[in-house]
Design an enzyme around this catalytic site. Sequence first.
Site, mmCIF file in Angstrom:
data_model
loop_
_atom_site.group_PDB
_atom_site.id
_atom_site.type_symbol
_atom_site.label_atom_id
_atom_site.label_comp_id
_atom_site.label_asym_id
_atom_site.label_seq_id
_atom_site.Cartn_x
_atom_site.Cartn_y
_atom_site.Cartn_z
ATOM 1 C CB THR A 149 -56.889 63.561 -6.325
ATOM 2 O OG1 THR A 149 -56.764 64.054 -7.660
ATOM 3 C CG2 THR A 149 -55.618 62.830 -5.939
ATOM 4 C CE LYS A 163 -53.870 65.925 -9.266
ATOM 5 N NZ LYS A 163 -53.970 64.728 -8.419
ATOM 6 C CE1 TYR A 175 -59.013 57.798 14.659
ATOM 7 C CE2 TYR A 175 -58.723 58.735 16.842
ATOM 8 C CZ TYR A 175 -58.189 58.243 15.665
ATOM 9 O OH TYR A 175 -56.838 58.195 15.508
ATOM 10 C CG ASP A 197 -54.521 57.974 -10.795
ATOM 11 O OD1 ASP A 197 -55.369 58.886 -10.721
ATOM 12 O OD2 ASP A 197 -53.473 57.959 -10.128
HETATM 13 N N1 DSN Z 1 -48.937 65.857 -7.978
HETATM 14 C C1 DSN Z 1 -50.041 65.652 -8.868
HETATM 15 C C2 DSN Z 1 -49.934 66.492 -10.099
HETATM 16 O O1 DSN Z 1 -49.541 67.643 -9.969
HETATM 17 O O2 DSN Z 1 -50.273 66.070 -11.181
HETATM 18 C C3 DSN Z 1 -50.274 64.211 -9.171
HETATM 19 O O3 DSN Z 1 -49.147 63.542 -9.632
#
Ligand code: DSN
Length: 435
Positions: free
Chosen positions: A237, A240, A51, A211
């Site tokens: 994120t 990706k 934690y 984003d």
């Molecule tokens: N779910 C992700 C995508 O596949 O692009 C983000 O929206």
Amino acid sequence: MKIIKKQDAELYAAMQSELYRQSENLELIASENFVSNAVLEAVGSVLTNKYAEGYPYRWSKKTDKINYKLYGRYYGGCEYIDKVEELAIERAKEIYGCEHANVQPHSGSQANMAAYFAIIKPGDTILSLELSHGGHLTHGHPLSFSGSLFNIVPYGVNKDTEQFDYDEIRRIAKEVKPQMILTGASAYPRKIDFKKFREIADEVGAKFIVDMAHIAGLVAAGVHESPIPYADIVTTTTHKTLRGPRGGMILCKEEYAKAVDRWVFPGTQGGPLMHVIAGKAAAFKEALTPEFIGYQKQVVANAAALAKALNEKDFNLVSSGTDNHLMLLNLGTEEEGGPSGKKMEGSLDKAGITANKNTVPFDTRKPFVASGIRLGTPAVTTRGMKEAQMIQIAEFISQVHKNFKDEEKLASIKNEVREFCAQFPLYTNILEENK
Ligand code: DSN
């Protein structure tokens, strides 16, 4: 997975099947990738036990700046965890040349929630890209927190070019005077002009958030323009094109740093996932290497090659092509008689090719059926595939399209796909252990 294999046959069977699926199928989902063994090791480590609510620093009351010497955690025993988080933060700042990085968001959705709250308040107006034109769910869909808490005004792409029309976006911005303009996409195959968005935001006195989840790896390697100089806050994120563990991150200018930190924790999250933050640190080290730049260039070259090969097979590509890692096939309307996106996704699956249905701009089908298929090259490029293989992949997709109802033919393509993938081994060490 040796211990799971011994003590939990049901869980092991599902995990082993997924390992084989990833290794034997062609992964063309534009938002997916295969992380390195270093990232896997970090995410599967004892750091999951700790934690660490708070930060590895506190804001100094005197200077209102971060002071790494001030203890900022709510729990004891964080001395090593602090080092892990500092590594992730410093590497993120080095990759993107930004003033502040928060590596704690559990996901892109949570990164966005904290970023919005840091600069606007519920009820404010956000101008953002319509989901059915390639936007993200958390950019204002009514079913997402974004659509329920904020007043969303969407912009779309131009009907003829299927690309952003910056004059039209400016016109809408001037009309609605949003508090925040948001860009970034999950299915937009073209470059985004962040400078133009900044100009529009300045003209109407709006904050500007990007984003960059889909293109974070391209930006890291300099193969897509960086939003950092233009946006107030950048969210992403890490899993990706950036090829890190599943998670989120926020990058921002110093002036928003305190608000961003406060809205990640305690604003919207509790304890950070320290094993995932270690995975982010491991991935960011990889993103700082020359090999990573070569990889991102190949992702884009592969997408261009795949788009060209599909064009030559008479597929209709949204905006006629791609500048980045993804493309969108428009399969036509119901009246034209071809498969819907949903049907094609299912047929591709039966042939060992993983992709997702996607709405195309001005789609006449419902989103869950959709008329498009989104394809991306990050994962196949990680396997070592190059332009020559993209031509073969286009051939597989074309065969599936022509035979989308023929189960026997789809099964025979699946065998070919398996042999094709075997030439580009993936996770051989893990497969060896789990035969
Ligand atoms: N779910 C992700 C995508 O596949 O692009 C983000 O929206």
